[in-house]
Structure formats: structure tokens, C-alpha cells
Design a protein around this motif. Structure first.
Motif, PDB file in Angstrom:
ATOM      1  N   SER A 131      26.813  38.222  28.601  1.00 19.90           N
ATOM      2  CA  SER A 131      26.706  37.727  29.981  1.00 19.90           C
ATOM      3  C   SER A 131      25.835  36.490  30.069  1.00 19.90           C
ATOM      4  O   SER A 131      26.017  35.659  30.962  1.00 19.90           O
ATOM      5  N   ASP A 132      24.891  36.342  29.142  1.00 23.54           N
ATOM      6  CA  ASP A 132      24.069  35.129  29.099  1.00 23.54           C
ATOM      7  C   ASP A 132      24.769  33.995  28.353  1.00 23.54           C
ATOM      8  O   ASP A 132      24.496  32.821  28.612  1.00 23.54           O
ATOM      9  N   ARG A 133      25.673  34.330  27.437  1.00 24.68           N
ATOM     10  CA  ARG A 133      26.299  33.316  26.593  1.00 24.68           C
ATOM     11  C   ARG A 133      27.621  32.806  27.158  1.00 24.68           C
ATOM     12  O   ARG A 133      27.877  31.600  27.159  1.00 24.68           O
ATOM     13  N   ILE A 134      28.475  33.711  27.602  1.00 23.45           N
ATOM     14  CA  ILE A 134      29.796  33.280  28.093  1.00 23.45           C
ATOM     15  C   ILE A 134      29.944  33.500  29.592  1.00 23.45           C
ATOM     16  O   ILE A 134      30.958  33.100  30.171  1.00 23.45           O
ATOM     17  N   GLY A 135      28.969  34.138  30.222  1.00 22.31           N
ATOM     18  CA  GLY A 135      29.009  34.319  31.665  1.00 22.31           C
ATOM     19  C   GLY A 135      29.200  35.772  32.085  1.00 22.31           C
ATOM     20  O   GLY A 135      29.775  36.574  31.348  1.00 22.31           O
ATOM     21  N   ARG A 136      28.688  36.084  33.285  1.00 22.31           N
ATOM     22  CA  ARG A 136      28.799  37.458  33.806  1.00 22.31           C
ATOM     23  C   ARG A 136      30.272  37.822  34.057  1.00 22.31           C
ATOM     24  O   ARG A 136      30.733  38.898  33.702  1.00 22.31           O
ATOM     25  N   ARG A 137      30.981  36.920  34.689  1.00 25.23           N
ATOM     26  CA  ARG A 137      32.359  37.200  35.113  1.00 25.23           C
ATOM     27  C   ARG A 137      33.260  37.467  33.904  1.00 25.23           C
ATOM     28  O   ARG A 137      34.024  38.436  33.893  1.00 25.23           O
ATOM     29  N   ARG A 138      33.181  36.627  32.893  1.00 27.80           N
ATOM     30  CA  ARG A 138      34.008  36.823  31.702  1.00 27.80           C
ATOM     31  C   ARG A 138      33.659  38.124  30.987  1.00 27.80           C
ATOM     32  O   ARG A 138      34.540  38.833  30.484  1.00 27.80           O
ATOM     33  N   THR A 139      32.367  38.438  30.934  1.00 24.58           N
ATOM     34  CA  THR A 139      31.948  39.676  30.277  1.00 24.58           C
ATOM     35  C   THR A 139      32.512  40.889  30.996  1.00 24.58           C
ATOM     36  O   THR A 139      33.005  41.836  30.358  1.00 24.58           O
ATOM     37  N   MET A 140      32.466  40.890  32.330  1.00 19.29           N
ATOM     38  CA  MET A 140      33.023  42.014  33.076  1.00 19.29           C
ATOM     39  C   MET A 140      34.526  42.128  32.881  1.00 19.29           C
ATOM     40  O   MET A 140      35.066  43.231  32.730  1.00 19.29           O
ATOM     41  N   LEU A 141      35.216  41.002  32.876  1.00 20.91           N
ATOM     42  CA  LEU A 141      36.667  41.035  32.666  1.00 20.91           C
ATOM     43  C   LEU A 141      37.011  41.566  31.273  1.00 20.91           C
ATOM     44  O   LEU A 141      37.925  42.380  31.116  1.00 20.91           O
ATOM     45  N   ILE A 142      36.292  41.100  30.256  1.00 20.97           N
ATOM     46  CA  ILE A 142      36.517  41.610  28.897  1.00 20.97           C
ATOM     47  C   ILE A 142      36.265  43.107  28.847  1.00 20.97           C
ATOM     48  O   ILE A 142      37.033  43.876  28.244  1.00 20.97           O
ATOM     49  N   GLY A 143      35.182  43.544  29.490  1.00 17.00           N
ATOM     50  CA  GLY A 143      34.838  44.959  29.471  1.00 17.00           C
ATOM     51  C   GLY A 143      35.890  45.827  30.130  1.00 17.00           C
ATOM     52  O   GLY A 143      36.351  46.824  29.553  1.00 17.00           O
TER      53      GLY A 143
ATOM     54  N   VAL B  33      41.779  48.334  35.147  1.00 11.48           N
ATOM     55  CA  VAL B  33      42.526  47.112  35.449  1.00 11.48           C
ATOM     56  C   VAL B  33      42.288  46.693  36.900  1.00 11.48           C
ATOM     57  O   VAL B  33      42.106  45.505  37.201  1.00 11.48           O
ATOM     58  N   VAL B  34      42.283  47.661  37.822  1.00  5.71           N
ATOM     59  CA  VAL B  34      42.016  47.354  39.231  1.00  5.71           C
ATOM     60  C   VAL B  34      40.631  46.733  39.381  1.00  5.71           C
ATOM     61  O   VAL B  34      40.441  45.741  40.106  1.00  5.71           O
ATOM     62  N   ALA B  35      39.648  47.303  38.692  1.00  6.05           N
ATOM     63  CA  ALA B  35      38.293  46.741  38.749  1.00  6.05           C
ATOM     64  C   ALA B  35      38.279  45.303  38.235  1.00  6.05           C
ATOM     65  O   ALA B  35      37.609  44.430  38.818  1.00  6.05           O
ATOM     66  N   ALA B  36      39.021  45.036  37.167  1.00 10.64           N
ATOM     67  CA  ALA B  36      39.099  43.674  36.637  1.00 10.64           C
ATOM     68  C   ALA B  36      39.725  42.722  37.649  1.00 10.64           C
ATOM     69  O   ALA B  36      39.281  41.568  37.802  1.00 10.64           O
ATOM     70  N   LEU B  37      40.753  43.174  38.357  1.00 13.31           N
ATOM     71  CA  LEU B  37      41.396  42.328  39.362  1.00 13.31           C
ATOM     72  C   LEU B  37      40.448  41.990  40.498  1.00 13.31           C
ATOM     73  O   LEU B  37      40.444  40.865  41.015  1.00 13.31           O
ATOM     74  N   VAL B  38      39.622  42.953  40.889  1.00 14.81           N
ATOM     75  CA  VAL B  38      38.635  42.687  41.946  1.00 14.81           C
ATOM     76  C   VAL B  38      37.647  41.624  41.483  1.00 14.81           C
ATOM     77  O   VAL B  38      37.299  40.705  42.229  1.00 14.81           O
ATOM     78  N   ILE B  39      37.180  41.754  40.237  1.00 11.90           N
ATOM     79  CA  ILE B  39      36.260  40.754  39.689  1.00 11.90           C
ATOM     80  C   ILE B  39      36.921  39.384  39.650  1.00 11.90           C
ATOM     81  O   ILE B  39      36.335  38.365  40.051  1.00 11.90           O
ATOM     82  N   TRP B  40      38.144  39.324  39.182  1.00 16.72           N
ATOM     83  CA  TRP B  40      38.874  38.062  39.042  1.00 16.72           C
ATOM     84  C   TRP B  40      39.067  37.364  40.380  1.00 16.72           C
ATOM     85  O   TRP B  40      38.932  36.131  40.476  1.00 16.72           O
ATOM     86  N   ARG B  41      39.340  38.137  41.425  1.00 16.54           N
ATOM     87  CA  ARG B  41      39.648  37.554  42.729  1.00 16.54           C
ATOM     88  C   ARG B  41      38.415  37.300  43.593  1.00 16.54           C
ATOM     89  O   ARG B  41      38.412  36.360  44.391  1.00 16.54           O
ATOM     90  N   MET B  42      37.353  38.081  43.440  1.00 15.44           N
ATOM     91  CA  MET B  42      36.306  38.086  44.454  1.00 15.44           C
ATOM     92  C   MET B  42      34.892  37.796  43.946  1.00 15.44           C
ATOM     93  O   MET B  42      33.993  37.611  44.756  1.00 15.44           O
ATOM     94  N   VAL B  43      34.684  37.776  42.628  1.00 14.04           N
ATOM     95  CA  VAL B  43      33.317  37.583  42.116  1.00 14.04           C
ATOM     96  C   VAL B  43      33.231  36.255  41.378  1.00 14.04           C
ATOM     97  O   VAL B  43      33.903  36.058  40.361  1.00 14.04           O
ATOM     98  N   PRO B  44      32.428  35.327  41.873  1.00 17.80           N
ATOM     99  CA  PRO B  44      32.268  34.036  41.186  1.00 17.80           C
ATOM    100  C   PRO B  44      31.333  34.171  39.994  1.00 17.80           C
ATOM    101  O   PRO B  44      30.621  35.167  39.851  1.00 17.80           O
ATOM    102  N   GLU B  45      31.312  33.183  39.139  1.00 21.74           N
ATOM    103  CA  GLU B  45      30.345  33.146  38.055  1.00 21.74           C
ATOM    104  C   GLU B  45      28.981  32.776  38.620  1.00 21.74           C
ATOM    105  O   GLU B  45      28.866  31.806  39.381  1.00 21.74           O
ATOM    106  N   THR B  46      27.958  33.544  38.299  1.00 19.34           N
ATOM    107  CA  THR B  46      26.618  33.302  38.840  1.00 19.34           C
ATOM    108  C   THR B  46      25.598  33.002  37.755  1.00 19.34           C
ATOM    109  O   THR B  46      24.412  32.861  38.065  1.00 19.34           O
TER     110      THR B  46
END
Length: 411
Positions: free
Chosen positions: A75-87, A180-193
């Protein structure tokens, strides 16, 4: 400067991205079917021995210990959003592979992978909350996430039993679908912070963290807390069985944990934010220790139920404030790594140490000594946490001043 944790006349609205994270936590837990029923699936559907099934379950746990550390680093190296999507997406794929694995070797590998990817999102979520919110609002936010987790898990444990009667394969597919639903929510609604330094390379996590005496001492204290806490899922059922209570009674008693959290936490979340954080943390750990200590003088279902209610109230206070405390300790550029390391070391090691110490103490020293030891450890942790208060207050005040030195990555 306003003191961290001081009462506010009116709590501000939490941002849309936070509520998206809240939905992710809820959806993810609503579909958490596989892990609670994994041993039953392996023994009843795949006809593995109990010992082999336990080893596979341990592989999931081993992956989980590593997961938060890796998730924080990512999350520090590639970003919070990408890490959550990968997870989330990786967990979905790993669950489907686990449900269709043919050989024991493949089952073990995919089980470890489920554990490794399944908790990858946790430090990223915690870091995102810390990125989004003012330090004074983090206690309320972390408390709401804790409530969502327990609400979803309470529903999933009941519905999973019904679905398992239809077929275990259904558990794997629905669990994967919710990821997968959780990933879609992250993709659509959570920006990289993820904050980034205006200049200069990022620092390495471990050299900084290991020199941070306050952080290391806090981890040691939390390992002690986790050692007490995990008695509820290892030593408690054995002690109740020794008192002649059936396993179904243990199921009902431990269910009080989720019920109390779901009912009580929404009403106390904002009030907890007004408390001094180190003292609330110390008092919560004391309450958990004393709650388990009640086991030394009870032998009935209602006595054990009272014990669960008391330590659950302490758990509510602990869960609401611990994320905010570690977020205050974390350097902004290493926030994800600090939170991942804290989760991995504290609860990862505690989940191993606690059951080993508790079950052996029960066998060799007896229930009374075991539960009294939990109470004594609770007192020790209370005093240690109070001793950390000056250092934690200093770091909390510094945390409120340092964020302007960083800029956020645009979504």
C-alpha cells in the motif's frame, strides 16, 4: 491546539470514500463462508483426517500472518487502491482454486494463498482511513468499520450453515463473488489516497520501525492483549467442556460476542472518540483481562456468558481506538507499512502464542489458575499502557501537524 480526542459539539459527515470502504468491509464479511467451515469441508466432503484438515487450516493462518505485512508494504509502494484490488480479486481466484483443488498439495498451496491474499486489504483500508480523515475523526471511523465487520460476520456464520447443507462448493463461489463485489466498489468509489514525498525516495520500513521505540513497545503490549483475547477461541471451549457444558452451549455463549458488538458499538462510537486514547486503550485491555478472569469463579453457561459480555465491551473500546493510535505513530510515507506490521506482529503472533499458552496452562495448571493469569496480565497491560501515555500524546500531537508537509496522489 485542540487536544486529540477532545469532544466535539457536532460530528462532521464522513466522506463518500469512507462509506465505500465500510460497504466493502460489510460485503466481504457477509460472504466469509469458507474459513469457518473449512475443516468441516475437508473432513466431510474431501474425507481428509482431522489432523490433515487442521494442518490445512494452519496454512491459511500462516498466510494471514504474512498477509498484513505484505499488504502494508504494497500500500505504500504501489498504492492503497491497487493493493485492495489485488487482495479482493486475488482472494476470489484463490477461493475458487481451493474449492476445486484435487491433490492435497494443491489444497495446501491454495489454502496458504487464500490466507496470504485474504488479509492483504486490511492495512490498505486502515491507511486509507488515516489518509482521508482528520486525526480526531479516526476513532469513530475505525469503530464503524469494526461494527461492519462484526455485523457481516454474524450474518455469514448463520447463513453459511444453511448453504453448507446444500453443498460446500456453493460456499466457495459465493465467498469469491462477494470479494469481486468488494473490488468493484473500490474500483468505482475509492480514490487513491497514498501520500507521497514532495521530493526524495521512499524510506525502507523495517529500519525505521525497529528504531521506533514507542512503536515497538506498543506492539509488545498488543501481543499481550492478543494472547488474552484468543483464549476465547481456544481455551474457553475446552474449559466449558471440562465443566460438562456441550459444544452447542459454547456456540451460543461465544455468539454473545457478535451480538454485543452489533448492538452496542453504534451507540458508543462517537462517545469513545471523546475519551483520551491511551487511557481508553489501557482501560479496555484491563476490562478484557478481568472479563476472562471471571472464568476462575464460574462454571455455568450464564457465568461464562457474563464473562464474554464483559470482555466484549473491552474489545469494543480497544478496536475503536487501536487503529487511530497506530496511525498517529506511523510516519506518513510509511503509514501502510506501519499498520500492516502492527497487525501482523500483534495479532499474528498473538493468534499463535495465545492458544499455545492458554491450552497448556489449562492442562497443567487448571482453569482457575489460567483465568486468574489472564486477569493479572490484563492489569500488567493496563499499567504498561498508562506508562506509554506521554509518548503517545506527543506523537498524536505531532501527527496533527505533519500531514500538510505531504501531497496526495490524485485519483
Amino acid at each position: 491546539m485542540t487536544a486529540i480526542g477532545a469532544p466535539r459539539e457536532r460530528a462532521p459527515k464522513l466522506p463518500r470514500a469512507f462509506w465505500a470502504l465500510w460497504v466493502c468491509q460489510l460485503v466481504n464479511r457477509l460472504g466469509s463462508f469458507v474459513q469457518p467451515f473449512l475443516v468441516l469441508y475437508l473432513t466431510q466432503d474431501r474425507h481428509l483426517s482431522p489432523g490433515t484438515a487442521g494442518a490445512v487450516a494452519a496454512a491459511v493462518g500462516a498466510g494471514s500472518v504474512v498477509s498484513q505485512l505484505v499488504g502494508g508494504w504494497l500500500s505504500d509502494r504501489i498504492g492503497r487502491r491497487r493493493t485492495m484490488l489485488i487482495g479482493f480479486l486475488g482472494t476470489a481466484a484463490a477461493l475458487i482454486l481451493l474449492g476445486s483443488a484435487g491433490s492435497l498439495e494443491m489444497i495446501a498451496v491454495t489454502a496458504f494463498t487464500v490466507g496470504l491474499l485474504g488479509d492483504l486489504f486490511r492495512p490498505a483500508v486502515q491507511a486509507t482511513v488515516a489518509d482521508l480523515l482528520d486525526p480526531r475523526e479516526r476513532v469513530r471511523a475505525y469503530g464503524l468499520l469494526f461494527w461492519a465487520i462484526n455485523l457481516g460476520f454474524s450474518v455469514s456464520t448463520v447463513s453459511a450453515g444453511v448453504l453448507a447443507s446444500v453443498g460446500y462448493s456453493l460456499l466457495f463461489w459465493i465467498n469469491a463473488a462477494t470479494s469481486v463485489v468488494a473490488a468493484l466498489v473500490i474500483w468505482r468509489m475509492v480514490p487513491e489516497t497514498r501520500p507521497v514525498l514532495d521530493e526524495g525516495p521512499r524510506r525502507s520500513l523495517l529500519p525505521v520501525a525497529l528504531r521506533d521505540t514507542t512503536f515497538v513497545l506498543m506492539i509488545l503490549i498488543q501481543i499481550g492483549y492478543a494472547t488474552i483475547y484468543f483464549q476465547g477461541y481456544s481455551t474457553l471451549p475446552l474449559a466449558m467442556a471440562a465443566d460438562g457444558l456441550p459444544s452447542a452451549t459454547y456456540g451460543l455463549v461465544i455468539a454473545l460476542n457478535g451480538v454485543v458488538i452489533v448492538v452496542v458499538q453504534p451507540f458508543v462510537g462517537r462517545r469513545l472518540a471523546a475519551f483520551d486514547r491511551p487511557r481508553l486503550l489501557a482501560g479496555s485491555m484491563l476490562l478484557v483481562g478481568l472479563g476472562f478472569g471471571i472464568g476462575a469463579v464460574v462454571h455455568s453457561w450464564w457465568g461464562y456468558g457474563l464473562s464474554v459480555v464483559v470482555w466484549t465491551i473491552g474489545e469494543i473500546g480497544f478496536a475503536a481506538v487501536i487503529g487511530a493510535v497506530f496511525a498517529d505513530l506511523a510516519p506518513v510515507d510509511l503509514r501502510g507499512g506501519y499498520l500492516g506490521l502492527a497487525g501482523s506482529m500483534s495479532f499474528g503472533l498473538g493468534s499463535v502464542i495465545g492458544p499455545l499458552i492458554g491450552t497448556n496452562a489449562l492442562e497443567h495448571l487448571g482453569a482457575t489458575a489460567t483465568w486468574l493469569a489472564c486477569a493479572v496480565l490484563g492489569v500488567v497491560l493496563f499499567l504498561a499502557q498508562l506508562g506509554m501515555s506521554p509518548a503517545l500524546h506527543a506523537r498524536a500531537n505531532a501527527a496533527g501537524e505533519r500531514d500538510p508537509d505531504f501531497r496526495r496522489v490524485e485519483a
